[in-house]
Design an enzyme around this catalytic site. Structure first.
Site, PDB file in Angstrom:
ATOM      1  N   HIS A 119       0.872  -1.179   0.000  1.00 54.43           N
ATOM      2  CA  HIS A 119       0.000   0.000   0.000  1.00 54.43           C
ATOM      3  C   HIS A 119       0.911   1.231   0.000  1.00 54.43           C
ATOM      4  CE1 HIS A 119      -3.534  -2.447   0.719  1.00 54.43           C
ATOM      5  NE2 HIS A 119      -2.900  -3.052   1.702  1.00 54.43           N
ATOM      6  N   HIS A 129      -0.458  -6.819  -5.287  1.00 55.67           N
ATOM      7  CA  HIS A 129      -0.429  -8.087  -4.550  1.00 55.67           C
ATOM      8  C   HIS A 129       0.314  -9.111  -5.397  1.00 55.67           C
ATOM      9  CE1 HIS A 129      -2.317 -12.165  -4.682  1.00 55.67           C
ATOM     10  NE2 HIS A 129      -1.956 -12.149  -3.414  1.00 55.67           N
ATOM     11  N   ASN A 131       1.689 -13.440  -4.843  1.00 53.41           N
ATOM     12  CA  ASN A 131       2.062 -14.580  -4.017  1.00 53.41           C
ATOM     13  C   ASN A 131       2.336 -15.790  -4.890  1.00 53.41           C
ATOM     14  OD1 ASN A 131      -0.135 -16.864  -3.674  1.00 53.41           O
ATOM     15  ND2 ASN A 131      -1.261 -14.927  -3.785  1.00 53.41           N
ATOM     16  N   THR A 132       3.220 -16.645  -4.414  1.00 53.28           N
ATOM     17  CA  THR A 132       3.412 -17.955  -5.013  1.00 53.28           C
ATOM     18  C   THR A 132       3.579 -18.957  -3.878  1.00 53.28           C
ATOM     19  OG1 THR A 132       5.819 -17.692  -5.216  1.00 53.28           O
ATOM     20  CG2 THR A 132       4.492 -17.074  -7.126  1.00 53.28           C
ATOM     21  N   ARG A 133       3.168 -20.191  -4.111  1.00 53.21           N
ATOM     22  CA  ARG A 133       3.181 -21.161  -3.026  1.00 53.21           C
ATOM     23  C   ARG A 133       3.216 -22.586  -3.572  1.00 53.21           C
ATOM     24  NH1 ARG A 133      -1.492 -18.814  -3.936  1.00 53.21           N
ATOM     25  NH2 ARG A 133      -3.296 -20.078  -4.522  1.00 53.21           N
ATOM     26  N   HIS A 193     -20.336  -8.715  -3.918  1.00 52.35           N
ATOM     27  CA  HIS A 193     -21.304  -7.823  -3.291  1.00 52.35           C
ATOM     28  C   HIS A 193     -21.148  -6.380  -3.762  1.00 52.35           C
ATOM     29  CE1 HIS A 193     -17.852  -7.535  -0.450  1.00 52.35           C
ATOM     30  NE2 HIS A 193     -18.274  -6.296  -0.256  1.00 52.35           N
TER      31      HIS A 193
END
Length: 293
Positions: A119, A129, A131-133, A193
């Site tokens: 941020h 953002h 990510n890797t996993r 939403h």
């Protein structure tokens, strides 16, 4: 599937750690070259831990967070390696979503990865953002990850640059792969939403197991390595732009959307909290300040 995958697990965990170190060094360099009267920000590292239900050690990681920098208002680059047995709720979710038989009979798991959320101080610089996993059970293994851009003030050229770098990472692994992973990201990073996406997209994948571990790990490495060339040029271009109070209000309202998504829909947040990981590390992705109206 009975292989313990110890060599592969070690290789993946080492890669995630190296990627974290490379990203932190690049972020420190950004702080240093943005010359203001404020001190340059630096990442603070704190070890995190996970405790199994029986009180035994179940792994942990390192929470690497910078707060109040010249460029970054808050950025976290966390790594973790956790293991143990999945609780009944997580077993059922895993078996249902991934179609893995036998989880109730042998619910052991191992998971390692890197998770980054940034941020920014200047509203013209996009949040981001990545990510890797890798995840392993006695019944299956897979990779997952991706990256997506979250500007509060959108610039078409920034979006095009980010997506071009993601495509560059995907192209060696299949000529249609980028389009597939982009579509997956558009679906995954959608806020039902609010009836809108949380940003301008990127790529996302999960359950990546082609029966070729080396190939799937290579894709995951390429996705991780694409992050800095995709993001740093955008920061360098926008960090010096003037901004107004109205721009800041726009940023804070957009952060509200980001927080809603991460708390309501994000699978990583749910998995981390359900499996007992350090909540501060799991909720690192939340912005320091946000607004709702």
């Amino acid at each position: 599937m009975t292989e313990t995958f110890e060599t592969e697990k070690a290789q993946a965990a080492a890669w995630f750690r190296q990627l974290r170190d490379d990203i932190v060094a690049a972020f420190h360099a950004l702080e240093d070259r943005h010359e203001t009267d404020a001190p340059a920000g630096r990442v603070e590292v704190r070890k995190t831990s996970r405790t199994a239900e029986d009180g035994s050690d179940a792994g942990g990681g390192e929470m690497s967070v910078m707060r109040g920098g010249r460029v970054f208002e808050k950025v976290g680059v966390n790594i973790s390696t956790v293991y143990g047995t999945l609780g009944e709720r997580a077993q059922m979710a895993m078996a249902a979503r991934k179609g893995i038989p036998g989880m109730a009979d042998d619910p052991r798991f191992w998971a390692s990865g890197i998770s980054l959320v940034a941020h920014m101080q200047n509203p013209h610089v996009p949040a981001v953002h990545m990510n890797t996993r890798m995840f392993w059970t006695p019944h299956a293994w897979w990779f997952g990850g991706g990256a997506d851009l979250n500007p509060c003030i959108e610039y078409d050229e920034d979006t095009a640059h980010f997506h071009a770098e993601m495509k560059r990472a995907c192209d060696p692994h299949g000529e249609t792969l980028y389009d597939e992973l982009k579509a997956w990201a558009d679906e995954y990073f959608y806020i039902p939403h609010r009836k809108r996406a949380r940003g301008v997209g990127g790529i996302f994948y999960d359950d990546r197991n082609t029966d070729d571990w080396e190939a799937d790990f290579a894709l995951t490495r390429d996705v991780g390595a694409a992050f800095l060339p995709a993001f740093v040029p955008l920061v360098d271009k926008r960090r010096v732009q003037d901004w107004t109070d109205e721009d800041k209000e726009t940023q804070l309202r957009h952060r509200g959307l980001y927080a809603e998504y991460n708390l309501v829909y994000d699978r990583g947040t749910k998995f981390g909290l359900e499996t007992g990981h350090d909540p501060e590390a799991v909720l690192m992705s939340l912005p320091p300040v946000a607004k709702w109206y």
